[in-house]
Motif scaffolding. Structure first.
Motif, PDB file in Angstrom:
ATOM      1  N   ARG A 128      80.356  69.853  21.884  1.00 46.15           N
ATOM      2  CA  ARG A 128      81.300  68.764  21.601  1.00 46.15           C
ATOM      3  C   ARG A 128      80.878  67.989  20.355  1.00 46.15           C
ATOM      4  N   PHE A 129      79.587  67.735  20.248  1.00 49.30           N
ATOM      5  CA  PHE A 129      79.082  66.952  19.111  1.00 49.30           C
ATOM      6  C   PHE A 129      79.287  67.716  17.797  1.00 49.30           C
ATOM      7  N   ASN A 130      78.955  68.994  17.781  1.00 49.05           N
ATOM      8  CA  ASN A 130      79.097  69.785  16.551  1.00 49.05           C
ATOM      9  C   ASN A 130      80.556  69.935  16.134  1.00 49.05           C
ATOM     10  N   ASN A 131      81.460  70.063  17.114  1.00 51.00           N
ATOM     11  CA  ASN A 131      82.885  70.145  16.794  1.00 51.00           C
ATOM     12  C   ASN A 131      83.363  68.876  16.099  1.00 51.00           C
ATOM     13  N   GLU A 132      82.802  67.742  16.499  1.00 51.26           N
ATOM     14  CA  GLU A 132      83.182  66.474  15.882  1.00 51.26           C
ATOM     15  C   GLU A 132      82.632  66.366  14.460  1.00 51.26           C
ATOM     16  N   THR A 133      81.408  66.820  14.251  1.00 51.58           N
ATOM     17  CA  THR A 133      80.820  66.729  12.910  1.00 51.58           C
ATOM     18  C   THR A 133      81.565  67.599  11.899  1.00 51.58           C
ATOM     19  N   LEU A 134      82.161  68.697  12.366  1.00 50.27           N
ATOM     20  CA  LEU A 134      82.905  69.575  11.460  1.00 50.27           C
ATOM     21  C   LEU A 134      84.142  68.902  10.890  1.00 50.27           C
ATOM     22  N   GLN A 135      84.605  67.844  11.557  1.00 52.83           N
ATOM     23  CA  GLN A 135      85.805  67.139  11.105  1.00 52.83           C
ATOM     24  C   GLN A 135      85.478  65.971  10.172  1.00 52.83           C
ATOM     25  N   ILE A 136      84.192  65.803   9.863  1.00 60.80           N
ATOM     26  CA  ILE A 136      83.765  64.705   8.999  1.00 60.80           C
ATOM     27  C   ILE A 136      83.043  65.296   7.792  1.00 60.80           C
ATOM     28  N   SER A 137      83.491  64.941   6.623  1.00 62.11           N
ATOM     29  CA  SER A 137      82.889  65.507   5.409  1.00 62.11           C
ATOM     30  C   SER A 137      81.743  64.643   4.902  1.00 62.11           C
ATOM     31  N   ASP A 138      80.822  65.303   4.208  1.00 62.69           N
ATOM     32  CA  ASP A 138      79.710  64.620   3.534  1.00 62.69           C
ATOM     33  C   ASP A 138      78.866  63.769   4.479  1.00 62.69           C
ATOM     34  N   LEU A 139      78.515  64.326   5.612  1.00 62.90           N
ATOM     35  CA  LEU A 139      77.669  63.609   6.570  1.00 62.90           C
ATOM     36  C   LEU A 139      76.200  63.842   6.239  1.00 62.90           C
ATOM     37  N   PRO A 140      75.431  62.804   6.012  1.00 61.90           N
ATOM     38  CA  PRO A 140      73.985  62.990   5.789  1.00 61.90           C
ATOM     39  C   PRO A 140      73.298  63.456   7.063  1.00 61.90           C
ATOM     40  N   SER A 169      63.419  65.486  12.243  1.00 62.89           N
ATOM     41  CA  SER A 169      64.407  66.084  11.344  1.00 62.89           C
ATOM     42  C   SER A 169      65.517  66.745  12.148  1.00 62.89           C
ATOM     43  N   LEU A 170      66.705  66.825  11.538  1.00 53.57           N
ATOM     44  CA  LEU A 170      67.859  67.422  12.212  1.00 53.57           C
ATOM     45  C   LEU A 170      67.630  68.900  12.479  1.00 53.57           C
ATOM     46  N   ASN A 171      67.048  69.602  11.517  1.00 56.86           N
ATOM     47  CA  ASN A 171      66.810  71.029  11.691  1.00 56.86           C
ATOM     48  C   ASN A 171      65.863  71.290  12.861  1.00 56.86           C
ATOM     49  N   GLU A 172      64.817  70.499  12.952  1.00 62.79           N
ATOM     50  CA  GLU A 172      63.865  70.652  14.057  1.00 62.79           C
ATOM     51  C   GLU A 172      64.515  70.302  15.393  1.00 62.79           C
ATOM     52  N   LEU A 173      65.348  69.263  15.400  1.00 58.29           N
ATOM     53  CA  LEU A 173      66.022  68.845  16.636  1.00 58.29           C
ATOM     54  C   LEU A 173      66.955  69.935  17.148  1.00 58.29           C
ATOM     55  N   MET A 174      67.725  70.550  16.259  1.00 60.18           N
ATOM     56  CA  MET A 174      68.663  71.592  16.678  1.00 60.18           C
ATOM     57  C   MET A 174      67.931  72.865  17.121  1.00 60.18           C
ATOM     58  N   ASN A 175      66.808  73.166  16.471  1.00 62.73           N
ATOM     59  CA  ASN A 175      66.015  74.313  16.909  1.00 62.73           C
ATOM     60  C   ASN A 175      65.457  74.091  18.307  1.00 62.73           C
ATOM     61  N   GLU A 176      64.994  72.868  18.565  1.00 58.84           N
ATOM     62  CA  GLU A 176      64.478  72.543  19.888  1.00 58.84           C
ATOM     63  C   GLU A 176      65.596  72.580  20.930  1.00 58.84           C
TER      64      GLU A 176
END
Length: 302
Positions: A128-140, A169-176
């Motif tokens: 659900r969270f990732n689907n929402e981020t795809l609808q927002i451009s230029d998110l840091p 970091s976001l990359n580490e969080l998503m990997n975990e």
């Protein structure tokens, strides 16, 4: 598909219509736009496909009407003759006319509304969270990280573990998160939802399983030795009494569904028809893995 020619009465200027095509272009297939959806989506698809052709600006213009139909095609045919001199002008006219169909441009504030519901799986929340981020451009990445972590349920063991590991970091969080989801699904065990089930109920349930799945109720009477509390002393004989345990049924429909689906292929549930904006986001359905109603009230599951 064929582009417009000079003999056609159309809005393009003579410079566009008379431009020579350097090579034969195999036009990529694209769904025609009928004027009832977001024009930006159609433009983005058209641009991505035309970039593969290495065509010039005039060709971009001449092939664009081919991707229109219905109301959009009628709009284009009614434009003043020779009013378009390049593709940028065509884009401006197109987007301005169909701007009413543009979707709301979401910002990072929308992410704050995404919260993990009680009993919602981590996989469902991430989806659900990732689907929402795809609808927002230029998110840091930092904004995504902060909102994802904040939205996790307060009782989430994953949230506690990430804080304990000081994941930053976001990359580490998503990997975990990916590893956690995998471990949860591999090591999933049966957990009774209702606490306080008596030992006699568990024993009776085991007896039912040993009977080979017979639906008939089965009762057992056991002889139990008890000591007469009114008479104390050495050598006092123990009395025997008969006890028939009471059968308690504690499994709900979703628990039965999970157990049956392990042995029998069952199709995934259909999506919830109600639009997401109209649903009660405080209620979560384990069967649909989505918000809108609680599992016990799920009409599809019943």
């Amino acid at each position: 598909m064929q582009a417009l020619s000079l003999t056609d009465k159309n809005p393009f200027s003579a410079s566009i219509l008379m431009a020579t095509q350097s090579q034969k272009i195999k036009f990529p297939s694209v769904d025609a736009y009928d004027g009832t959806t977001d024009p930006d989506d159609h433009l983005a698809m058209y641009k991505h496909l035309m970039l593969t052709t290495q065509a010039d600006d005039a060709t971009w213009c001449k092939y664009f009407p081919v991707t229109l139909k219905g109301l959009a095609q009628r709009w284009f045919s009614q434009l003043p003759t020779s009013s378009i001199h390049n593709f940028n002008e065509l884009v401006v006219l197109f987007t301005h006319h169909f701007m009413a169909h543009r979707q709301e441009k979401k910002s990072s504030l929308h992410l704050e509304r995404i919260q993990q519901c009680p009993n919602e799986s981590l996989r469902s929340y991430v989806k659900r969270f990732n689907n929402e981020t795809l609808q927002i451009s230029d998110l840091p990445d930092r904004v995504i990280f902060d909102n994802f972590f904040r939205g996790l349920d307060e009782d989430s063991p994953f949230k506690f573990q990430m804080a304990r590991q000081r994941v930053a970091s976001l990359n580490e969080l998503m990997n975990e998160a990916e590893r956690w989801i995998h471990a949860e699904e591999v090591c999933a065990v049966k957990r009774p939802k209702d606490k306080g089930v008596s030992s006699s109920s568990k024993l009776q349930s085991n007896l039912g399983h040993q009977s080979g799945g017979n639906d008939r109720k089965r009762s057992s009477t056991w002889n139990i030795e008890i000591e007469d509390s009114s008479k104390k002393g050495k050598g006092q004989k123990k009395k025997k009494c008969s006890y028939t345990p009471t059968v308690e049924y504690t499994k709900d429909l979703f628990q039965v569904y999970k157990e049956v689906s392990k042995d029998v292929p069952i199709e995934d549930p259909p999506p919830i028809n109600t639009e997401l904006e109209l649903r009660d986001k405080s209620k979560y359905c384990e069967y649909h893995e989505d918000v809108g109603h609680v599992t016990d009230d799920c009409f599809t599951l019943q």
